[in-house]
Design a protein around this motif. Structure first.
Motif, PDB file in Angstrom:
ATOM      1  N   LYS A   1       0.848  -1.197   0.000  1.00 56.65           N
ATOM      2  CA  LYS A   1       0.000   0.000   0.000  1.00 56.65           C
ATOM      3  C   LYS A   1       0.883   1.247   0.000  1.00 56.65           C
ATOM      4  CE  LYS A   1      -4.260  -1.453   2.310  1.00 56.65           C
ATOM      5  NZ  LYS A   1      -5.194  -0.973   3.356  1.00 56.65           N
ATOM      6  N   VAL A   2       0.247   2.378  -0.253  1.00 57.41           N
ATOM      7  CA  VAL A   2       0.980   3.644  -0.356  1.00 57.41           C
ATOM      8  C   VAL A   2       0.410   4.678   0.610  1.00 57.41           C
ATOM      9  CG1 VAL A   2       1.479   5.597  -1.902  1.00 57.41           C
ATOM     10  CG2 VAL A   2       1.508   3.249  -2.801  1.00 57.41           C
ATOM     11  N   CYS A   3       1.301   5.322   1.345  1.00 55.44           N
ATOM     12  CA  CYS A   3       0.921   6.425   2.244  1.00 55.44           C
ATOM     13  C   CYS A   3       1.704   7.658   1.814  1.00 55.44           C
ATOM     14  CB  CYS A   3       1.290   6.048   3.680  1.00 55.44           C
ATOM     15  SG  CYS A   3       1.197   7.413   4.847  1.00 55.44           S
ATOM     16  N   THR A   4       1.012   8.656   1.274  1.00 57.16           N
ATOM     17  CA  THR A   4       1.731   9.845   0.800  1.00 57.16           C
ATOM     18  C   THR A   4       1.306  11.102   1.557  1.00 57.16           C
ATOM     19  OG1 THR A   4       2.363  11.099  -1.174  1.00 57.16           O
ATOM     20  CG2 THR A   4       0.086  10.347  -1.104  1.00 57.16           C
ATOM     21  N   MET A   5       2.280  11.975   1.812  1.00 56.44           N
ATOM     22  CA  MET A   5       1.974  13.229   2.512  1.00 56.44           C
ATOM     23  C   MET A   5       1.100  14.115   1.628  1.00 56.44           C
ATOM     24  SD  MET A   5       4.666  15.920   4.224  1.00 56.44           S
ATOM     25  CE  MET A   5       5.569  16.434   2.757  1.00 56.44           C
ATOM     26  N   LEU A   6       1.469  14.206   0.336  1.00 53.72           N
ATOM     27  CA  LEU A   6       0.728  15.063  -0.590  1.00 53.72           C
ATOM     28  C   LEU A   6       0.344  14.285  -1.840  1.00 53.72           C
ATOM     29  CD1 LEU A   6       3.056  18.213  -0.448  1.00 53.72           C
ATOM     30  CD2 LEU A   6       0.930  17.873   0.801  1.00 53.72           C
ATOM     31  N   ASN A   7      -0.780  14.646  -2.417  1.00 53.22           N
ATOM     32  CA  ASN A   7      -1.264  13.977  -3.628  1.00 53.22           C
ATOM     33  C   ASN A   7      -1.740  15.013  -4.633  1.00 53.22           C
ATOM     34  OD1 ASN A   7      -1.955  11.694  -5.179  1.00 53.22           O
ATOM     35  ND2 ASN A   7      -4.080  11.801  -4.498  1.00 53.22           N
ATOM     36  N   LYS A   8      -1.161  14.955  -5.844  1.00 57.26           N
ATOM     37  CA  LYS A   8      -1.619  15.847  -6.923  1.00 57.26           C
ATOM     38  C   LYS A   8      -2.422  15.008  -7.904  1.00 57.26           C
ATOM     39  CE  LYS A   8       2.636  18.565  -7.345  1.00 57.26           C
ATOM     40  NZ  LYS A   8       3.649  18.993  -8.321  1.00 57.26           N
ATOM     41  N   GLU A   9      -3.630  14.680  -7.497  1.00 60.32           N
ATOM     42  CA  GLU A   9      -4.480  13.782  -8.305  1.00 60.32           C
ATOM     43  C   GLU A   9      -4.698  14.336  -9.725  1.00 60.32           C
ATOM     44  OE1 GLU A   9      -5.812  10.849  -6.676  1.00 60.32           O
ATOM     45  OE2 GLU A   9      -6.287  10.249  -8.737  1.00 60.32           O
TER      46      GLU A   9
ATOM     47  N   THR B   1      -1.004   8.042 -14.653  1.00 64.06           N
ATOM     48  CA  THR B   1      -1.012   6.588 -14.476  1.00 64.06           C
ATOM     49  C   THR B   1      -2.211   6.215 -13.602  1.00 64.06           C
ATOM     50  OG1 THR B   1       0.285   6.774 -12.471  1.00 64.06           O
ATOM     51  CG2 THR B   1       1.527   6.473 -14.498  1.00 64.06           C
ATOM     52  N   ASP B   2      -2.420   4.912 -13.420  1.00 64.72           N
ATOM     53  CA  ASP B   2      -3.548   4.481 -12.581  1.00 64.72           C
ATOM     54  C   ASP B   2      -3.101   4.268 -11.128  1.00 64.72           C
ATOM     55  OD1 ASP B   2      -1.984   2.271 -12.835  1.00 64.72           O
ATOM     56  OD2 ASP B   2      -3.562   0.949 -13.618  1.00 64.72           O
ATOM     57  N   LEU B   3      -2.003   4.912 -10.745  1.00 58.36           N
ATOM     58  CA  LEU B   3      -1.465   4.751  -9.393  1.00 58.36           C
ATOM     59  C   LEU B   3      -2.469   5.263  -8.347  1.00 58.36           C
ATOM     60  CD1 LEU B   3       0.415   5.954  -6.856  1.00 58.36           C
ATOM     61  CD2 LEU B   3       1.043   3.776  -7.892  1.00 58.36           C
ATOM     62  N   HIS B   4      -2.779   4.398  -7.377  1.00 57.13           N
ATOM     63  CA  HIS B   4      -3.714   4.781  -6.317  1.00 57.13           C
ATOM     64  C   HIS B   4      -2.964   4.916  -4.992  1.00 57.13           C
ATOM     65  CE1 HIS B   4      -7.179   4.826  -3.717  1.00 57.13           C
ATOM     66  NE2 HIS B   4      -6.705   3.776  -3.063  1.00 57.13           N
ATOM     67  N   ALA B   5      -3.169   6.051  -4.319  1.00 51.12           N
ATOM     68  CA  ALA B   5      -2.568   6.232  -2.996  1.00 51.12           C
ATOM     69  C   ALA B   5      -3.615   5.869  -1.941  1.00 51.12           C
ATOM     70  CB  ALA B   5      -2.110   7.667  -2.822  1.00 51.12           C
ATOM     71  N   ASP B   6      -3.257   4.937  -1.041  1.00 50.30           N
ATOM     72  CA  ASP B   6      -4.228   4.425  -0.062  1.00 50.30           C
ATOM     73  C   ASP B   6      -4.454   5.394   1.094  1.00 50.30           C
ATOM     74  OD1 ASP B   6      -4.554   1.462  -1.017  1.00 50.30           O
ATOM     75  OD2 ASP B   6      -2.434   1.957  -1.189  1.00 50.30           O
ATOM     76  N   TYR B   7      -3.379   6.051   1.530  1.00 52.61           N
ATOM     77  CA  TYR B   7      -3.479   7.024   2.624  1.00 52.61           C
ATOM     78  C   TYR B   7      -2.886   8.335   2.116  1.00 52.61           C
ATOM     79  CZ  TYR B   7      -3.835   2.651   5.223  1.00 52.61           C
ATOM     80  OH  TYR B   7      -4.203   1.404   5.660  1.00 52.61           O
ATOM     81  N   VAL B   8      -3.696   9.404   2.171  1.00 48.56           N
ATOM     82  CA  VAL B   8      -3.258  10.702   1.637  1.00 48.56           C
ATOM     83  C   VAL B   8      -3.335  11.760   2.730  1.00 48.56           C
ATOM     84  CG1 VAL B   8      -3.819  12.538  -0.007  1.00 48.56           C
ATOM     85  CG2 VAL B   8      -3.981  10.138  -0.723  1.00 48.56           C
ATOM     86  N   GLY B   9      -2.199  12.429   2.979  1.00 48.78           N
ATOM     87  CA  GLY B   9      -2.181  13.522   3.952  1.00 48.78           C
ATOM     88  C   GLY B   9      -3.043  14.669   3.455  1.00 48.78           C
ATOM     89  N   PHE B  10      -2.667  15.238   2.317  1.00 42.22           N
ATOM     90  CA  PHE B  10      -3.393  16.376   1.754  1.00 42.22           C
ATOM     91  C   PHE B  10      -3.460  16.263   0.235  1.00 42.22           C
ATOM     92  CE2 PHE B  10      -1.068  17.828   5.522  1.00 42.22           C
ATOM     93  CZ  PHE B  10      -2.101  18.346   6.303  1.00 42.22           C
ATOM     94  N   GLU B  11      -4.642  16.536  -0.303  1.00 42.47           N
ATOM     95  CA  GLU B  11      -4.815  16.674  -1.757  1.00 42.47           C
ATOM     96  C   GLU B  11      -4.424  18.102  -2.098  1.00 42.47           C
ATOM     97  OE1 GLU B  11      -5.643  14.662  -4.129  1.00 42.47           O
ATOM     98  OE2 GLU B  11      -6.446  12.948  -3.025  1.00 42.47           O
TER      99      GLU B  11
END
Ligand code: IMP
Ligand code: MG
Length: 180
Positions: free
Chosen positions: A123-131, A136-146
């Protein structure tokens, strides 16, 4: 120049609060299981510290370094693994802890490499996500902030290896980059 770097997107307190909330989610999701935290160098250093000190599940820690960025704000598209974790991942729960997911290009490549080691879960836990920037179809399971399509620095994140030490998340605009 220095005052521009002072633009604050998230303070240290915002980040600590969010890291604690995410750690609580991880504690619930992995209840009774062991998790290998895989810190992506170098940007995730501060974030992983904030998350892991709030974890109560059993953890192990290792590091990986992969990059598709040089001294530029855009991805070169070619991913290189520069440091490979030594830990045995067979039949283990892997949680990749990332600073920011942008196109998803780097992490997609890393996850495919990790799958070759026969983990139980990844699984992936990222501090920041630029959806909005995802290609790609990469999915982040835990996101700090969008976040919006901004080039962010601080709290581990760099521009040309600088500003990782800022105790908050800031961002650069085009004029900032020209004057740096
Ligand atoms: P991706 O492969 O496009 O998802 O990019 C992933 C990596 O690029 C991240 O782990 C960061 O190291 C870097 N990166 C992407 N966006 C930013 C940013 O806004 N600031 C600093 N580094 C970034
Ligand atoms: Mg990174």
């Amino acid at each position: 120049m220095a005052d521009k770097i002072g633009k604050i997107l998230y303070t240290q307190d915002d980040i600590l609060k969010r890291a604690k909330e995410i750690a609580e989610e991880i504690n619930r999701d992995y209840d009774g299981e062991e998790v290998i935290l895989l810190c992506t160098l170098k940007g995730s250093l501060l974030w992983i510290g904030d998350v892991m000190k709030n974890l109560t599940v059993n953890t192990k820690l290792d590091f990986i370094s992969a990059s598709s960025y040089g001294a530029s704000k855009t991805s070169s598209g070619v991913v290189k693994i520069k440091f490979d974790p030594e830990i045995n991942m067979y039949n283990s729960n892997i949680l990749v802890v990332e600073d920011i997911v942008d196109t998803g290009n780097t992490l997609k490549y890393v996850l495919a490499k990790l799958q070759e080691r026969g983990p139980k879960s990844v699984k992936v836990c990222t501090m920041l996500n630029k959806e909005s920037r995802r290609t790609t179809d990469l999915h982040a399971d835990y996101v700090g902030f969008e976040i919006d399509d901004l080039f962010v620095i601080g709290y581990g994140l760099d521009f040309d290896q600088k500003y990782r030490n800022l105790p908050y998340i800031s961002y650069l605009e085009e004029d900032d980059v020209e004057s740096l």
